[in-house]
Design an enzyme around this catalytic site. Structure first.
Site: not given
Length: 320
Positions: A39-40, A80, A82, A85, A132, A208, A224, A315
């Protein structure tokens, strides 16, 4: 309920964020690089859609490594939400070695500490949201700095005031209706290239918030290649075609014909018309509606829209 509160406060977030970054500017710049993940990173895509077709260069880097083309004519935004990241921190640590035209946008964390250490421009935004959902807090500072630095001409306050009207739409009611139509199918979101951020954001929100696969593609490119895949279709898809009345006439014709071709091949097709007279209104309308649809569909599937357990597990394992 926390996630729903964030959705209900979206308009408030936008009107608060309109002032972020107003005191930051750079000289002798003409290009933009946005570095971030998840989201960042969305502010870069938002800016691309808002100012489409572009008359300046902007790139979005979602990686550990920075591109080799960054020079003194670039403003670099390291975003970021948070502040922790890993990929963005690594990019920032590489960037401070080659340029001082860096803006860090974060709610705090390690990258905030690094920005203070290296005297980078630091824009702190309110914490407590999922990245997000913080698209206003993260995007509007980018626009303001670009305006202040002479890269674009744009009156963000005026455009946000125009957008406030369309943001009074009953997104919850419409989101619930559309979610019911998407139950037990895989959403395929199709938008024009000018509205790329909307398609990308819908996909991310389904991934998410709802915890389901979802995919998006752009007109006219997908006409295409991907359109041919429905000749042999073993899965249950619903095509979500997001229409913008300001698209050119050729694209509008493609939307109509494509819709018929998909229906002829047994696909459910859902058409959504963007609301709003200015581009910002239509982008925010599309993004907000997608957030509500994904939230209501999460309720149907009994999923917690706030949490991202697989991301957190990944993570944790990376730290082992």
């Amino acid at each position: 309920m926390m996630f729903k509160k964030s959705l209900l406060n979206f308009k408030k977030q936008l009107n608060e964020a309109v002032n972020f970054g107003r005191n930051v500017s750079f000289s002798n710049v003409s290009k933009v690089l946005v570095c971030g993940m998840g989201g960042s990173a969305l502010p870069g895509d938002f800016v691309k859609s808002l100012f489409y077709p572009l008359n300046f260069e902007i790139s979005v880097c979602r990686d550990y490594e920075i591109p080799g083309f960054v020079g003194e004519d670039y403003i670099v935004f390291c975003i970021s939400y948070s502040g922790n990241t890993k990929e963005t921190i690594r990019m920032y640590e590489s960037l401070v070695k080659i340029t001082d035209k860096i803006v860090v946008i974060t709610s705090g964390g390690k990258i905030g500490e690094l920005a203070r250490k290296y005297n980078s421009e630091l824009i702190l935004v309110p914490a407590g949201l999922q990245p997000r959902i913080a698209i206003g807090y993260l995007t509007f500072p980018v626009i303001n700095v670009m305006v202040n630095s002479g890269i674009v001409k744009y009156n963000l306050s005026t455009e946000v005031n125009k957008a406030n009207l369309v943001l009074n739409y009953d997104f919850e009611k419409q989101g619930k209706k559309i979610a019911g139509m998407l139950k037990d199918t895989v959403p395929l979101i199709y938008v024009s290239g000018a509205d790329n951020i909307i398609g990308l954001k819908w996909k991310i929100s389904f991934n998410e918030n709802t915890k389901i696969p979802a995919f998006y593609n752009l007109f006219p490119e997908w006409n295409h290649n991907e359109i041919n895949s429905f000749e042999n279709n073993p899965c249950k898809f619903t095509a979500v075609m997001i229409n913008d009345k300001y698209d050119n006439e050729i694209l509008k014709k493609r939307f109509i014909i494509t819709k018929d071709l998909l229906k002829d091949r047994g696909l459910e097709v859902l058409s959504i018309d963007l609301q709003g007279r200015n581009k910002l209104s239509r982008l925010l309308f599309g993004i907000s509606l997608g957030d509500w649809v994904s939230y209501e569909l999460a309720l149907i599937y009994r999923q917690d829209a706030e949490s991202v357990p697989v991301v957190e597990e990944l993570k944790k394992r990376l730290e082992e």
